[in-house]
Structure formats: structure tokens, C-alpha cells
Write a protein that holds these residues in place. Structure first.
Motif, PDB file in Angstrom:
ATOM      1  N   ASP A   1      36.697  35.359  49.538  1.00 53.07           N
ATOM      2  CA  ASP A   1      36.949  34.930  48.086  1.00 53.07           C
ATOM      3  C   ASP A   1      38.131  33.925  48.077  1.00 53.07           C
ATOM      4  OD1 ASP A   1      36.921  34.725  45.454  1.00 53.07           O
ATOM      5  OD2 ASP A   1      36.777  36.889  45.118  1.00 53.07           O
ATOM      6  N   VAL A   2      38.180  33.249  46.823  1.00 53.82           N
ATOM      7  CA  VAL A   2      39.192  32.164  46.866  1.00 53.82           C
ATOM      8  C   VAL A   2      40.707  32.621  46.633  1.00 53.82           C
ATOM      9  CG1 VAL A   2      38.891  31.913  44.008  1.00 53.82           C
ATOM     10  CG2 VAL A   2      39.578  29.963  45.764  1.00 53.82           C
ATOM     11  N   THR A   3      41.532  31.804  47.079  1.00 53.03           N
ATOM     12  CA  THR A   3      43.104  32.020  46.804  1.00 53.03           C
ATOM     13  C   THR A   3      43.502  33.174  47.485  1.00 53.03           C
ATOM     14  OG1 THR A   3      42.848  32.864  44.571  1.00 53.03           O
ATOM     15  CG2 THR A   3      43.440  30.476  44.809  1.00 53.03           C
ATOM     16  N   ARG A   4      42.788  33.877  48.880  1.00 56.13           N
ATOM     17  CA  ARG A   4      43.255  34.713  49.579  1.00 56.13           C
ATOM     18  C   ARG A   4      44.220  34.214  50.621  1.00 56.13           C
ATOM     19  NH1 ARG A   4      40.759  36.407  45.273  1.00 56.13           N
ATOM     20  NH2 ARG A   4      39.906  38.441  45.511  1.00 56.13           N
ATOM     21  N   ARG A   5      45.215  34.678  51.013  1.00 54.70           N
ATOM     22  CA  ARG A   5      46.089  34.136  51.917  1.00 54.70           C
ATOM     23  C   ARG A   5      46.579  35.231  53.317  1.00 54.70           C
ATOM     24  NH1 ARG A   5      48.667  32.291  46.355  1.00 54.70           N
ATOM     25  NH2 ARG A   5      47.345  30.417  46.142  1.00 54.70           N
ATOM     26  N   ALA A   6      46.969  34.742  54.219  1.00 52.34           N
ATOM     27  CA  ALA A   6      47.530  35.600  55.059  1.00 52.34           C
ATOM     28  C   ALA A   6      48.575  34.877  56.242  1.00 52.34           C
ATOM     29  CB  ALA A   6      46.215  36.215  56.207  1.00 52.34           C
TER      30      ALA A   6
END
Length: 231
Positions: A215-220
Motif C-alpha cells: 500500500d501507499v505511504t508505508r515506511r520502514a
């Protein structure tokens, strides 16, 4: 290890889909330096981005090894749909190749999980397909975890998988870590006959880190990555 010591696996999501790179704009883990490595998904495409160490004798490693680093499932557009991970014994230079993956499950709250399978699939929820072990404790988004995966190849062909965690509050980066088994994750023996995991063990290959997303705007975020090989 420097940024030049890492190479992207083939077949991963491109930079227009998942942005990635070094930044000082995100708060580092306790004791961290000036920069960390971040991933940020820009579209809702499904897949993974991963890097492996390209140093001599590491690409591939002839036997097992040890990888450790700080990992965070960063706050973003939603609590699920992504998972960061470390990996060892990657069987080739493509995200479609299999490896042992240790990281943070696609749950909220999430758990530390160990999985065997394609890098492109990343990590599912803690009870998802391919999961070999999961932690008894769970964690909320935005939590830094200092993790370590050891892959030990025995002479008979068995592969012993060990998952460790160091408490960053008590042992911040820059001080010696206190590696202890992840609670709930006993040693896993991927036996030479392929009984315990359902497939033959992975006895050599590449090590690195990656980010699977749906999905969009997932961050790690990743920091303090270290890799050593079994000799």
C-alpha cells in the motif's frame, strides 16, 4: 558497512514506487548516528525492495552467517500492508529467490517473525504462510528493535536458525549489545531432510535487508546494519 557495499536485488519495486535512501530527517534509535536508511512507498503497488552485501566472500557466502540491525515499522498511511526484514542465505540476486527472513510482521501490533521463502513476499502476519517462529511479545508502530539472525550450517547439512534481540533502552547503539533469544522464539533446526520447514535447508547465499509493501505511504527504517559470515 558503507552504502557502496550494498547492491539492490533484481526484480524489486522501482524508485518511483518505493523511494529509498539515506536520511537525517528521521529520529534514529537510541545511540544512533547522524543518518539511517529509509523506505517510503509512493504507490499502492505490491512487491519488495531489498539489498544484499556485495563484498568479496559475501556475494554469496559459502556457508551461513549472522546479520544484525535496528528496524522500525514507521508510522505512515496505515498500520498494515508492509514489513521490514533482514535476510540470510538468499539463493540468488533476485527478489524472487528464497532466503531466511527475520523482521517485523505485517500486523498492528506486530511481532518479530522468522520466515523461509521468497524475498519478494516479505513477511506476512505473525500466523501467515511460511512463518517458522514468532515472538511472544508484540510491539506498536514506531518502535525500534535491535535484532540479530544467526544461520549456522552443521556438517550433516542441518541448518540452525537463532533469533536474538538486544534491549536498546539498556544497551543503546555505541555500547556492547546484550544479545538474548527473542522471547517465544526457540532455535529452529531446518533439517537436512526438509521435514521441519517443508523444504530443503538453505546452506549458503547472500545477506541483506529489505522492505515488502502492499500500500501507499508505508515506511520502514534501518540503522546499524552488520553482517558476518560463518567460517
Amino acid at each position: 558497512m558503507a552504502l557502496a557495499d550494498w547492491t539492490y536485488l533484481n526484480g524489486g519495486l522501482d524508485i518511483a514506487t518505493v523511494d529509498r535512501g539515506v536520511t537525517a530527517g528521521i529520529a534514529r534509535p537510541p545511540g544512533g548516528g547522524n543518518f539511517l536508511f529509509a523506505f517510503n512507498s509512493l504507490t499502492a503497488a505490491q512487491g519488495a525492495v531489498a539489498l544484499f552485501a556485495n563484498l568479496p566472500d559475501f556475494a554469496p557466502m559459502a556457508r551461513g552467517g549472522s546479520i544484525r540491525g535496528c528496524i522500525q515499522r514507521g508510522p505512515g498511511g496505515g498500520p498494515t500492508g508492509f514489513a521490514p526484514f533482514l535476510f540470510l542465505c538468499g539463493q540468488g540476486t533476485s527478489v524472487n529467490d528464497s532466503a531466511y527472513l527475520l523482521g517485523l510482521s505485517d500486523d498492528e501490533p506486530h511481532r518479530v517473525v522468522l520466515r523461509k521463502g521468497a524475498v519478494a513476499t516479505g513477511l506476512p502476519d505473525a500466523d501467515g504462510p511460511g512463518v517458522l517462529l514468532k515472538s511472544s511479545a508484540s510491539f506498536t508502530q514506531g518502535t525500534w528493535l535491535h535484532l540479530r539472525l544467526d544461520v549456522i550450517v552443521n556438517a550433516n547439512g542441518d541448518v540452525v536458525l537463532k533469533a536474538f534481540q538486544s534491549d536498546l533502552a539498556a544497551h543503546p547503539l555505541g555500547t556492547p549489545p546484550d544479545w538474548r533469544p527473542v522471547p517465544g522464539m526457540a532455535d529452529f533446526i531446518d533439517d537436512a531432510l526438509g521435514i521441519n520447514s517443508g523444504s530443503q535447508p538453505l546452506t549458503s547465499g547472500r545477506g541483506g535487508f529489505g522492505f515488502a509493501v502492499k500500500d501507499v505511504t508505508r515506511r520502514a527504517y534501518f540503522d546499524s546494519l552488520e553482517l558476518s559470515r560463518q567460517v
